[in-house]
Structures are given as structure tokens and as C-alpha cells.
Motif scaffolding. Structure first.
Motif, PDB file in Angstrom:
ATOM      1  N   PRO A  70       5.423   4.079   2.941  1.00 19.85           N
ATOM      2  CA  PRO A  70       5.291   5.532   2.912  1.00 19.85           C
ATOM      3  C   PRO A  70       6.257   6.074   1.858  1.00 19.85           C
ATOM      4  N   VAL A  71       5.752   6.539   0.747  1.00 15.50           N
ATOM      5  CA  VAL A  71       6.625   7.082  -0.301  1.00 15.50           C
ATOM      6  C   VAL A  71       6.222   8.515  -0.575  1.00 15.50           C
ATOM      7  N   ASN A  72       7.192   9.396  -0.426  1.00 12.44           N
ATOM      8  CA  ASN A  72       6.895  10.801  -0.652  1.00 12.44           C
ATOM      9  C   ASN A  72       7.520  11.311  -1.940  1.00 12.44           C
ATOM     10  N   ASP A  73       8.360  10.505  -2.556  1.00 13.67           N
ATOM     11  CA  ASP A  73       8.902  10.948  -3.840  1.00 13.67           C
ATOM     12  C   ASP A  73       9.203   9.744  -4.735  1.00 13.67           C
ATOM     13  N   ASP A  74       9.516  10.064  -5.991  1.00 11.72           N
ATOM     14  CA  ASP A  74       9.705   9.026  -6.993  1.00 11.72           C
ATOM     15  C   ASP A  74      10.909   8.142  -6.713  1.00 11.72           C
ATOM     16  N   GLN A 130      -1.189   7.398  14.003  1.00  8.76           N
ATOM     17  CA  GLN A 130       0.187   7.835  14.287  1.00  8.76           C
ATOM     18  C   GLN A 130       1.073   6.654  14.679  1.00  8.76           C
ATOM     19  N   PHE A 131       0.540   5.724  15.458  1.00  2.69           N
ATOM     20  CA  PHE A 131       1.296   4.513  15.785  1.00  2.69           C
ATOM     21  C   PHE A 131       1.649   3.740  14.509  1.00  2.69           C
ATOM     22  N   VAL A 132       0.633   3.513  13.692  1.00  5.47           N
ATOM     23  CA  VAL A 132       0.833   2.674  12.500  1.00  5.47           C
ATOM     24  C   VAL A 132       1.824   3.323  11.545  1.00  5.47           C
ATOM     25  N   MET A 133       1.633   4.616  11.285  1.00  9.54           N
ATOM     26  CA  MET A 133       2.512   5.291  10.329  1.00  9.54           C
ATOM     27  C   MET A 133       3.920   5.471  10.902  1.00  9.54           C
ATOM     28  N   GLY A 134       4.021   5.728  12.202  1.00 13.10           N
ATOM     29  CA  GLY A 134       5.337   5.840  12.837  1.00 13.10           C
ATOM     30  C   GLY A 134       6.116   4.535  12.677  1.00 13.10           C
ATOM     31  N   GLU A 163      -4.413   8.306  -2.181  1.00  9.30           N
ATOM     32  CA  GLU A 163      -4.217   9.747  -2.334  1.00  9.30           C
ATOM     33  C   GLU A 163      -3.727  10.075  -3.746  1.00  9.30           C
ATOM     34  N   VAL A 164      -4.419   9.524  -4.708  1.00 14.09           N
ATOM     35  CA  VAL A 164      -4.040   9.704  -6.107  1.00 14.09           C
ATOM     36  C   VAL A 164      -4.304  11.147  -6.548  1.00 14.09           C
ATOM     37  N   GLN A 165      -3.349  11.722  -7.242  1.00 15.71           N
ATOM     38  CA  GLN A 165      -3.487  13.083  -7.752  1.00 15.71           C
ATOM     39  C   GLN A 165      -4.010  13.045  -9.186  1.00 15.71           C
ATOM     40  N   LEU A 203       0.875  -1.175   0.000  1.00 18.50           N
ATOM     41  CA  LEU A 203       0.000   0.000   0.000  1.00 18.50           C
ATOM     42  C   LEU A 203       0.907   1.219   0.000  1.00 18.50           C
ATOM     43  N   LEU A 204       0.962   1.906  -1.138  1.00 13.92           N
ATOM     44  CA  LEU A 204       1.803   3.096  -1.262  1.00 13.92           C
ATOM     45  C   LEU A 204       0.987   4.307  -0.848  1.00 13.92           C
ATOM     46  N   HIS A 205       1.518   5.068   0.082  1.00 16.73           N
ATOM     47  CA  HIS A 205       0.770   6.216   0.580  1.00 16.73           C
ATOM     48  C   HIS A 205       1.757   7.310   0.929  1.00 16.73           C
ATOM     49  N   PRO A 206       1.335   8.572   0.824  1.00 12.81           N
ATOM     50  CA  PRO A 206       2.199   9.667   1.262  1.00 12.81           C
ATOM     51  C   PRO A 206       2.240   9.690   2.785  1.00 12.81           C
ATOM     52  N   ASP A 207       2.980  10.605   3.325  1.00 13.66           N
ATOM     53  CA  ASP A 207       3.110  10.743   4.771  1.00 13.66           C
ATOM     54  C   ASP A 207       1.752  11.072   5.385  1.00 13.66           C
ATOM     55  N   LEU A 208       1.204  10.152   6.151  1.00 14.64           N
ATOM     56  CA  LEU A 208      -0.137  10.370   6.707  1.00 14.64           C
ATOM     57  C   LEU A 208      -0.092  10.595   8.209  1.00 14.64           C
ATOM     58  N   GLU A 209       1.120  10.659   8.775  1.00  7.26           N
ATOM     59  CA  GLU A 209       1.258  10.716  10.233  1.00  7.26           C
ATOM     60  C   GLU A 209       0.515  11.885  10.839  1.00  7.26           C
TER      61      GLU A 209
END
Lengths: 335, 335
Positions: free
Chosen positions: A99-103, B79-83, A122-124, A64-70
Motif C-alpha cells: 500500500p503506497v500512498n506517496d512517493d 478490508q481484512f486483506v488491506m488491513g 489505479e494508474v493516473q 502489487l503497488l496500490h493506493p489505500d483501498l481499505e
């Protein structure tokens, strides 16, 4: 090399019973299970999923690829993530969080050969991560859509959701209805913003007025900013549809702080959020609840169907949000 | 078998540069990266993490075991999961989510040989899942504690947190302070409830009054129930410490609905939650923010240290929550 047969012999049960315990496919009496688990431990038995993966060229792992959701105070995010994890486990797959924030991070991960397929959150509307996925050749499904509707996706049916919200408000007599969305942080932004805006323009067209669209940060401060804009710049609006759950509490507080009543002066529908979040706010918000867990499971199913060669077209699934009436919508009673 | 050397030759770069791109260890010019990625794609190169895992008997995968969290309106959970996911990726590990609600599912998953180690969330004071982990022989770390303090854990320092909350309230003159906790659903419940209660009894002992402990569901309805209990059964209390974030909005609404002012009639501190959640509530709650992401990262680090033989005792790390003043604490002004 310890086998399942050795475990069965040590525990004095059939191989089938060992398999039931290991796969969780059938209930086994607690004492029998305890005996089998003791045997597994004594013999240090491990099913070798790694060897199986090497032999089959399948790892049965999805990413599951997702941006920073913290830092997101976003009630639907946890439902997406948990829905995907449950859906994968139910079909015998494991879900890793990336957690991927860049390519660059994506290249690294996708080249690793760990996963059979990927889900993207969080598809753009224009999303270089999607191009990267297509180029990788790894099967994938999107939760959300880009401007290319040919890719496999599941998404909220924003058109139906917004039309229903407008219809609900019109049934209470509202004719000047504002839309409050999410401010995109650089780039063209999530596809949902574009789709929500175009559905809104369409839905209010029969009412004849000018569209009022206010984009704010997805925070309490953003919600207060929207409240100020409504009170000062658009005092004629008697209702607002919010598609920005992080701003919902701030909007309600800001409107009340300005001395205006909800729903008497302003009716509010918060769309694409959870019932629980709506309940927290004063007054309890009427929401359009997002089918987050359901969409995540559908995306997982669609991805696994691709992997297992179930002969179906790539999924294009849209599900609308569900109206849950609260206390924030009523007739216009302002003086 | 395509190797990294082949990719480097095709892209006309050094092997080191290919490695930088694949591992994300060094920035590479976008054009160079694009060339390397094109080569990876044309040659269909995959680093074989599966073969590596078979050779090393290490998969570099960690599991986060958690109960069903889908329906929790719990701001700290994400926050736990993403951390944990971030912490694992930063050290080159992958994190899989394992929703396990019973022991059978755990047996199945732990016997699969997929993971090098496990993290367990929502630890109960007596927890059969922990016994299962110990028996499996798989290295693990707990986020939370059982009654056995010898196991490796990271946890919120509830004793310090509650003492600080009581001290903050006393500095405003409060002497009758209630505690609102989470109602355990069967079984002895999470360790935090017991620890919070005993810290509370200790902290209020110098004040001389009787302890008032109210346990409710972690929902808006639970919060309203706590408000009723405070107003009707304990009208002498002028302050409450809440360790139940799901009930926080309902408590504030219930107190206000009973015609009592916050903080004039009742001051509230919501402990072990997020600043963002406190901001959503009216009035904005004074919170003790949980170090959720930090604890998750520490748990991941401790687990990886165990796996990599870093010679350290098993972690016993406690971090208190941080006071973030809002608008819900003030002097007693009731008539």
C-alpha cells in the motif's frame, strides 16, 4: 544442513517424490505425503529460498503497488488483487501487497531489493509513481494507462465498452444518453475517466445532441447527487451510462425516490463493475462486467515474461467489458 | 559493492539523511530527496534485503493464507486483506498473499522458507490447514477460531454482536426473531456459523419461542431463498438477523417482491458486514459493522510480537461489531 536427500531417506521414498510434494507438481498418495511431511518436520528441513535468491539475484517476488483501498466499496478491486495473487502463484512467484500512498514510501520499498518486478494499480493519467518506477529500473507492468502509451500496460478497452453500451441503448430507441463518471480527487485523475469521456463523446456524436457528463464521488451519496442532476438539470435524458460502481446503488435509489421508473423513465447501464454488484441493486442493473481477474493475470504474465526474458514486445493489452443484461434497460415509456 | 556511504557522498548529504529517505522515518526536503534518489539510481544502489535475510535467518515476510476469494461479493474481505497489508508495512514487514485451496499447496509454500510467520483467514471450526500450520512449526495467528480455543486468534465477538442485535430488535417490540446464516459448503463450516447459532439460541431463549434458523448461499439467490422461507414457512417472524452479507440484497428484494414492507412487516439487521454495503440496499439496512481492518491489524501485531519475542501470551482477542442504524428496523406495524 538438511537436504532433500535426507528427507527422502527418512521417509523411505525417492527424491523425486519429495520434490513432487514440495512443488505440488504431481499428486502423491496421502499416506506417502504424510510420511514425507513428518520427515520434513522431524528433520526441520527448509528449502532455502533465501540462499537461492542470493545465488541467483532473483527473489521470485512481485509487488502489487496500490493506493489505500481499505475504504473502497469497490467490487472489482478484490478481483484484481486475487487475480494477481493467483497468477503469480501459478508461475511460481509470490505477490507482496504494497500500500503506497506517496512517493517516499515507494522509494523506500523499491530500494529494498526485495522484489524482481512490480505491478501498479489505479494508474493516473499523469502519475509520478510511474516515473518513479521507470527511474528505479525495476521491471513493471501497469494495470491501467498513463498518457504515455509506450509503457507496458493492460487495461480495460473503454472505447469498445462505451461504444457497445451506447449501441445497446440505441437499440431500445434512446437518443439522449448521459455519462456518469468518477470525480477525480485532486490531480488529473485516473486515465479511465479521460478515455471514457472521449469514447462517450465519439459514440453519441451521430445522435446530434449535447454531451451530458456528470462526475460524482464513488459513494451512495455520489449516486444520489447524480440522480438529482439528471432529474433537475437534464430531464431530457432517457438513459445513463455509469462508470462509477460505488455510485450505482445511490443512482438507482435516487431516481426511484424522485418518482421515476427504471427503465421506463431512465434506462441505466453500469459499466466496469461486476455482475454480482448489479444483482444487488433494485432493479437488477444491466452491467458491462469488468475483466478484472483476467487483466490482473495478464499483467502478471507480462511482467514475468519480461523477467524471464521471453522475447516479446512490452504488452499493450486491452479487453472490453462484457454486457450482462439485467432489468434496468428498456424502451422509453415515459409520458 | 555500493554502500549507503557512497550514496551519501554522491548526494552530498549525511548517511543519516539517506537512511531517512530509505526508511521513510523522517521527512526530507523534496530537493534533497530527489538528489538522494538520483544518486541511488546512478550508483545502482540496492539495500540487500536478501543478504540481510540470510544473515539473520529472518525474511521479515508474512503470508496471508486465504481460500479462493475471487468470486466473493464480500465487502469485508478487502478490508481484512488491506488491513493486514497496512499493519505489516507499518511494522516494517511485507505481506505475501497465498491463495491455498488444499493441503498440498500449503506444504509446498510452508516448506519454502520464505516467510517468518503466517496469518490464516476463513478459519473453519475443524480445519486441517490449522493442523498443518501447527505441524510446520511456523508462528501463526488465526483470523477466526477453530474448536481449539488455545491457538492464537483474533475474531469477531459474535456472542456480544448477536445479543446486541436481539436487544435492539426487542427494544422495538419484536419477539419472533429469525436468524439467517451461511450455508456451509461441505465440512463442518466456518466457526462463526456455530458461534452465531449458539449466541442466537441463548439470546432468544427469554422470549420463549422456537428458534428459526435459515441457512442459505452467500448470494443474491440465497437471499431470495431466505425471503421465501420467511414468508411461507415462518410468517410469524417479525424480524430477522442476517449473518450472511452476500445474501443481504437478495433478502431485502425478496421480502419487498412478496409485497411485505421493511421494516413494517419485517425488520432486518445485517451483522458482520460494512456500512457501505448496508447503504446500497433499499431500504438502507441497519448493520452491525464488522471490525475487519482492525482485526487484521491486531492479528498482524500479535504475529509480529511472537516473532520478535515480545513476552505476551498468545492473543485471544474478540471484538464485537458496531451497530449502525439504517432504515430497516422499526416497530411491528403489520396488520
Amino acid at each position: 544442513m538438511v537436504t532433500m536427500r535426507d528427507v527422502a531417506a527418512r521417509a523411505n521414498v525417492s527424491i523425486a517424490t519429495v520434490s513432487f510434494v514440495l512443488n505440488g507438481t504431481k499428486r502423491v498418495a496421502p499416506e506417502t505425503r504424510a510420511r514425507i511431511e513428518a520427515a520434513i518436520q522431524e528433520l526441520n528441513y527448509r528449502r532455502n529460498v533465501v540462499a537461492r535468491a542470493l545465488a541467483s539475484s532473483r527473489t521470485r517476488i512481485l509487488a502489487l503497488l496500490h493506493p489505500d483501498l481499505e475504504s473502497r466499496a469497490n467490487a472489482t478491486v478484490i478481483q484484481f488483487v486475487m487475480g494477481a495473487a493467483h497468477g503469480a502463484r501459478e508461475r511460481g512467484y509470490d505477490l507482496v501487497l504494497w500500500p503506497v500512498n506517496d512517493d517516499e514510501q515507494m522509494s523506500h520499498l523499491l530500494a529494498g531489493g526485495l522484489v524482481d518486478g512490480a505491478l501498479l494499480m489505479e494508474v493516473q493519467i499523469r502519475d509520478s509513481r510511474v516515473e518513479r518506477l521507470v527511474a528505479s529500473g525495476i521491471p513493471f507492468a501497469l494495470i491501467g494507462r498513463t498518457e504515455n502509451d509506450d509503457l507496458p500496460y493492460v487495461d480495460i478497452d473503454f472505447a469498445t465498452t462505451i461504444h457497445e453500451a451506447v449501441a445497446h441503448l440505441r437499440s431500445y430507441g434512446h437518443e439522449r444518453i448521459a455519462l456518469i463518471t468518477d470525480r477525480a480527487r485532486g490531480g488529473p485523475g485516473p486515465g479511465r475517466i479521460m478515455r471514457v469521456e472521449s469514447a462517450y463523446r465519439e459514440a453519441i456524436a451521430p445522435l446530434g445532441g449535447q454531451p451530458v457528463i456528470i462526475a460524482v464521488d464513488s459513494t451512495s451519496a455520489g449516486g444520489r447527487e447524480a440522480a438529482r442532476a439528471l432529474c433537475e438539470e437534464h430531464p431530457g435524458c432517457t438513459a445513463a451510462i455509469l462508470v462509477n460502481e460505488g455510485a450505482s446503488a445511490g443512482l438507482a435509489k435516487g431516481i426511484r425516490a424522485a418518482g421515476r421508473a427504471i427503465p421506463g423513465d431512465l434506462s441505466i447501464i453500469s459499466a466496469s463493475t461486476t455482475r454480482e454488484l448489479g444483482e444487488m441493486i433494485e432493479p437488477e442493473l444491466t452491467v458491462m462486467a469488468a475483466p478484472a481477474a483476467e487483466l490482473a493475470r495478464l499483467a502478471v504474465d507480462a511482467l514475468i515474461d519480461q523477467l524471464e526474458g521471453v522475447p516479446d514486445a512490452p504488452p499493450h493489452t486491452l479487453i472490453p467489458c462484457t454486457l450482462v443484461p439485467g432489468e434496468s434497460v428498456g424502451p422509453v415509456t415515459r409520458s
